[in-house]
Scaffold this active site. Structure first.
Site, PDB file in Angstrom:
ATOM      1  N   ASP A  49       6.452  -4.749  -5.261  1.00  0.00           N
ATOM      2  CA  ASP A  49       7.100  -3.585  -5.858  1.00  0.00           C
ATOM      3  C   ASP A  49       8.565  -3.873  -6.197  1.00  0.00           C
ATOM      4  O   ASP A  49       9.184  -4.751  -5.607  1.00  0.00           O
ATOM      5  CB  ASP A  49       7.102  -2.395  -4.886  1.00  0.00           C
ATOM      6  CG  ASP A  49       5.709  -1.939  -4.529  1.00  0.00           C
ATOM      7  OD1 ASP A  49       4.788  -2.158  -5.332  1.00  0.00           O
ATOM      8  OD2 ASP A  49       5.554  -1.363  -3.428  1.00  0.00           O
TER       9      ASP A  49
HETATM   10  N1  URA Z   1       2.558  -3.426  -0.238  1.00  0.00           N
HETATM   11  C1  URA Z   1       3.396  -2.540  -0.812  1.00  0.00           C
HETATM   12  O1  URA Z   1       3.307  -1.360  -0.549  1.00  0.00           O
HETATM   13  N2  URA Z   1       4.316  -2.992  -1.667  1.00  0.00           N
HETATM   14  C2  URA Z   1       4.469  -4.302  -1.962  1.00  0.00           C
HETATM   15  O2  URA Z   1       5.337  -4.656  -2.744  1.00  0.00           O
HETATM   16  C3  URA Z   1       3.596  -5.206  -1.363  1.00  0.00           C
HETATM   17  C4  URA Z   1       2.648  -4.734  -0.486  1.00  0.00           C
END
Ligand code: URA
Length: 236
Positions: free
Chosen positions: A105
């Site tokens: 993310d």
């Molecule tokens: N899980 C998440 O919620 N975000 C990420 O970036 C990776 C794994």
């Protein structure tokens, strides 16, 4: 490397799509070790045989494998129509052809693999053999045994229950969580299901590859041993 179909090698080396490569072959434009080959499916050793198209030698595609420490606040994408920073901003021109393996993310930091090896990317990210991924999750200090057991055992999300993983407390409010799937925003949704805030999220390993002390925004090449372990598959 084993022998492979000629059109597959041509496609992988970026000469043309597999379909177009087949047309080149049947048109007599492709030679292997100096001999024109018109038969589709001719098997070739990509490491030894010299392939030419219209008399020009087709260079071997050099496979590149990088471990990158994705910093906060950039997107895991090659381009962004909205003009936000992307992971590619941190890579030199020679590596702009690489693709991220999976994603993190915008507000997640940590280990991201990048490669031009499409086969390995497919293998690592395919749901049937997703490799384990370990995250550090900063949350509230009150998090206890009950929540850790739930995180490790499986949590019902709107797209189904998560498969079992591992969760342990490193210090008050800091969890090390290992999961095997790669669903969208999975860790944040798992924590959300337990009403636990995510104050910071960092991926520290993917299968056999560890982030260790690689600084944010920096990359390193994987070692031959690491690449070999990755190719061997899950569980490594
Ligand atoms: N899980 C998440 O919620 N975000 C990420 O970036 C990776 C794994």
């Amino acid at each position: 490397m084993d022998v492979e179909r000629l059109q597959k090698i041509l496609a992988r080396r970026g000469v043309a799509s597999r379909r177009k490569a087949e047309e080149y072959i049947t048109a007599g434009r492709v030679a292997v070790n100096g001999e024109i080959v018109r038969e589709l499916g001719t098997r070739v050793d990509p490491d030894k045989d010299v392939i030419t198209v219209d008399g020009k030698t087709i260079a071997k595609a050099r496979m590149v494998y990088l471990a990158f420490h994705k910093p906060l606040y950039c997107i895991t994408s090659k381009t962004d129509p909205q003009g936000r920073p992307t992971i590619m901003d941190f890579l030199p021109p020679a590596y702009q052809n690489l693709h991220p393996v999976g994603r993190l993310d915008w507000n997640t930091e940590g280990l991201l693999l990048l490669t031009n090896d499409g086969e390995l990317t497919f293998k690592i990210t395919h749901p049937s053999h997703e490799i384990k991924k370990t995250y550090l999750v900063w949350t509230e200090p009150g998090v206890g045994k009950k929540e850790l057991e739930k995180l490790a055992g499986g949590i019902k999300l709107e797209d189904g229950e998560t498969s079992p993983g591992r969760a342990r407390l490193i210090e008050p409010g800091l969890i090390e969580l290992t999961i095997h799937e790669g669903r969208n925003r999975q860790v944040r949704r798992m924590m959300g299901a337990l009403n636990l805030p995510v104050k910071r999220l960092k991926r520290i390993s993917m299968g056999p590859i560890e982030l260790k002390d690689l600084p944010a925004g920096k990359f390193r090449k994987l070692t031959p041993k690491e690449i070999e372990k990755l190719k061997k598959g899950p569980g490594s």
